[in-house]
Design a protein around this motif. Sequence first.
Motif, PDB file in Angstrom:
ATOM      1  N   HIS A  38       0.982  -1.172  -0.326  1.00  0.00           N
ATOM      2  CA  HIS A  38       0.440   0.140   0.013  1.00  0.00           C
ATOM      3  C   HIS A  38       0.705   1.573  -0.022  1.00  0.00           C
ATOM      4  O   HIS A  38       0.871   2.330  -1.159  1.00  0.00           O
ATOM      5  N   GLU A  39       2.202   1.061   0.943  1.00  0.00           N
ATOM      6  CA  GLU A  39       2.966   2.360   1.146  1.00  0.00           C
ATOM      7  C   GLU A  39       3.694   2.673  -0.769  1.00  0.00           C
ATOM      8  O   GLU A  39       3.973   3.628  -0.910  1.00  0.00           O
TER       9      GLU A  39
ATOM     10  N   GLN B  49       1.325   4.351  -2.907  1.00  0.00           N
ATOM     11  CA  GLN B  49       1.171   5.429  -3.088  1.00  0.00           C
ATOM     12  C   GLN B  49       2.312   6.115  -2.990  1.00  0.00           C
ATOM     13  O   GLN B  49       2.381   7.037  -3.343  1.00  0.00           O
ATOM     14  N   HIS B  50       3.004   6.073  -2.719  1.00  0.00           N
ATOM     15  CA  HIS B  50       4.824   6.926  -3.242  1.00  0.00           C
ATOM     16  C   HIS B  50       5.031   6.848  -4.434  1.00  0.00           C
ATOM     17  O   HIS B  50       5.448   7.549  -4.592  1.00  0.00           O
TER      18      HIS B  50
ATOM     19  N   PRO C 182       0.965   9.006  -6.536  1.00  0.00           N
ATOM     20  CA  PRO C 182       0.393   9.480  -5.264  1.00  0.00           C
ATOM     21  C   PRO C 182      -0.649  10.838  -5.611  1.00  0.00           C
ATOM     22  O   PRO C 182      -1.445  10.875  -4.293  1.00  0.00           O
TER      23      PRO C 182
ATOM     24  N   GLU D  74      -8.498   6.645  -2.524  1.00  0.00           N
ATOM     25  CA  GLU D  74      -8.429   5.804  -1.533  1.00  0.00           C
ATOM     26  C   GLU D  74      -8.567   4.651  -1.880  1.00  0.00           C
ATOM     27  O   GLU D  74      -8.368   3.370  -1.127  1.00  0.00           O
TER      28      GLU D  74
ATOM     29  N   LEU E 148      -6.698   3.524  -4.509  1.00  0.00           N
ATOM     30  CA  LEU E 148      -5.141   2.390  -4.137  1.00  0.00           C
ATOM     31  C   LEU E 148      -5.295   1.514  -3.574  1.00  0.00           C
ATOM     32  O   LEU E 148      -4.503   0.465  -3.319  1.00  0.00           O
TER      33      LEU E 148
ATOM     34  N   THR F  61      -3.807  -2.078  -4.314  1.00  0.00           N
ATOM     35  CA  THR F  61      -3.074  -2.512  -3.577  1.00  0.00           C
ATOM     36  C   THR F  61      -3.668  -4.441  -3.927  1.00  0.00           C
ATOM     37  O   THR F  61      -3.511  -5.412  -3.253  1.00  0.00           O
TER      38      THR F  61
END
Length: 253
Positions: free
Chosen positions: A107-108, A111-112, A115, A119, A122, A126
Amino acid sequence: MPLTTLLSDLTPIPSYPAPSWETLRSVSIEDNGESLVPMSLAPAPIKVFPAYARMGIPGAIQECFVREGVYRALLAAARSLPEGIGIIVLDGWRPWRVQQYLFDTLHEAIQHQQPDLDEAALLERTREFVSVPSREPTAPSPHLTGGAVDVTLCDADGLPLDMGTLFDEALPASHSDYFEQLETLTSQQKKARDHRRLLFNTMKQQGFTNLPSEWWHYDFGDQLWAYYGAHDQACYGPAELDTIENRWRQQLA
C-alpha cells in the motif's frame, strides 16, 4: 511424450476477472475442522521454501502449513507432473501479522509511486496482489484459512523454472494469463507461458482454483475457491496453529 510436445499441447490459461470482494465476503463457510499440517512432511517431488521467513519478514514462520485436504491435493498434483519436474511450496497458512505487513508495505509503495491515486483506487491496486488483512470468521484473508497456497515449479535439481516474473512481483506480467494476451512472444516468454500453463492445468486437475492476478496463488476450500469454482460454500474458515498456548486456551474455555 517429450516435455516440449506435452507443454505445447496444454490448454491455454483462461482469462478471469478480478474477484468481487463484496460478493466473496458473502460466501458462507462451514469449516470441516481439518488440521493444519506442515508441508515439509511431503515427499519428493514437493519442496518447501518458506519465502517470507527467508526474506526476514516480521512474524513469518519457518514452515508452510496447509489444511490436510490441501496437502493431499498438492501431493497428487506434484505426482502427476512430468518426470523431472516438481512443485515448490512458497507459502501456505499465513499469520495475520504477516498479512498486515505485506498489505501495509505494498500500500505504501504504491502510494509513493502513484501519489495522485484516491483511497478507493489505492485499495483496489493493493488488493490486486495482497488481500485486506482480516480475522473475521465470516470473511478471513485467504491465507489465514490454510486453504490458500503459493507455489511454483522446479526442475530435477530443485531450481525454480522460469515463470516470467518472480514470486510476489506486483506487476501486470504476474497476472496468470499475461502471456496468453500477447500477440508475439520471444522464445523465453513462450517458455514461461508454457510453464504457467503446466502449473495451472496441473493444479486445476486436482481441484484448485487460481487467483487471476497471481500465477503462483492457488486456493482449495476457502472463499476464493468457492467463488471461482462455483461451490455453494467454503469449507475452510480462519485457522490457528496447534500450539500449546492454543490448546490450553481451548481446553480451559
